[in-house]
Write an enzyme that holds these catalytic residues in place. Sequence first.
Site, PDB file in Angstrom:
ATOM      1  N   ILE A  85      57.681  62.569 -15.841  1.00  0.00           N
ATOM      2  CA  ILE A  85      57.227  61.187 -15.721  1.00  0.00           C
ATOM      3  C   ILE A  85      58.370  60.375 -15.115  1.00  0.00           C
ATOM      4  CG2 ILE A  85      56.186  59.246 -16.929  1.00  0.00           C
ATOM      5  CD1 ILE A  85      54.563  61.863 -16.937  1.00  0.00           C
ATOM      6  N   HIS A  86      58.441  60.402 -13.792  1.00  0.00           N
ATOM      7  CA  HIS A  86      59.593  59.856 -13.073  1.00  0.00           C
ATOM      8  C   HIS A  86      59.842  58.388 -13.407  1.00  0.00           C
ATOM      9  CE1 HIS A  86      59.917  63.474 -10.558  1.00  0.00           C
ATOM     10  NE2 HIS A  86      58.597  63.455 -10.529  1.00  0.00           N
TER      11      HIS A  86
END
Length: 319
Positions: free
Chosen positions: A236-237
């Site tokens: 989940i950048h």
Amino acid sequence: MRKKVHLDVDTGNDDAILLAMMLAAEDVDVVGVSTVCGNSTLTNTTQNTLSILELFDRTDVPVAKGAERPFVREHHDAEWVHGENGIRGDLPDPSTSPVDQTAMEFICKQVETYGHRLTIAAVGPLTNIALAIANRPTLPDDIDELYLMGGAAHTHGNITPVAEFNFWGDPEAASRVMQDGFPRMVGLDVTNQATVLPEFIDKLEDASPPLDTVADWFDYPDELMNTEYGTNVPAIHDGVVGADIIGNILDYESYYMEVDTTEGPSRGAVICDVLETMDTEVNVVSEDRNRFSPTGDVAESIDIDHFREIMSQTILKYS
């Protein structure tokens, strides 16, 4: 005192997760959001943003529409990653509309209003931020922090062998922000590690609304998961930026950096002067090995357990 945070987003799935985290965080006050083309068109990223605020009953947060294309090249979306229109899940139709100001105008107004209390977190292509800095050159000095989710200083890219998607999407904008903004660059060096545990996703899938919709935001193509991460759970950048604002999960080092804006195969790549070889006068390798002054901070390590803890604590508040 709660941190005043402005988010600049190209709302796809991980932007949506970031929004959920920041809106739920006790010590964060999301004072505004601006949208940019990136994961999908500007129309879609703006609609997605307004719908997410509707989902979480936070229509009080103002939204400004920004750039509908990069400075130079045409826009290329990432709907193959994020789904049709740039996001997955069943979202409500928004009852609100964007403010009359452009994103550039709105961001500059936020700086004027909140000054050094303001943190700006840009997690899409940097077109809006570059325009704001061009309009208000003192912006980086007038705020607390400027965060970027983008770039890859010490690792490979995710859209080309050397370029990360947001920087590749508008490298001219990224170059301007890197030259003048002294950002905290949260790139693939750390965000690739920010995966979530399968049991957390299972918990969301079994929960009541709105968490069942949030669960869909973690549903990325298996092909991407296996190629990028060697696992069936996503990184989940954009959430990494939120977790660091909330809980200081990252360690940074300062470097001189440039962004490649040429038309070659390294377009959008970050050139990071790790060896400190750039000459301060002529911008070439120097026998004296004098270093250019640092242009930003690079996130180099991440506390994964703390990241997952912050994500769980914030998102599960919606249960």
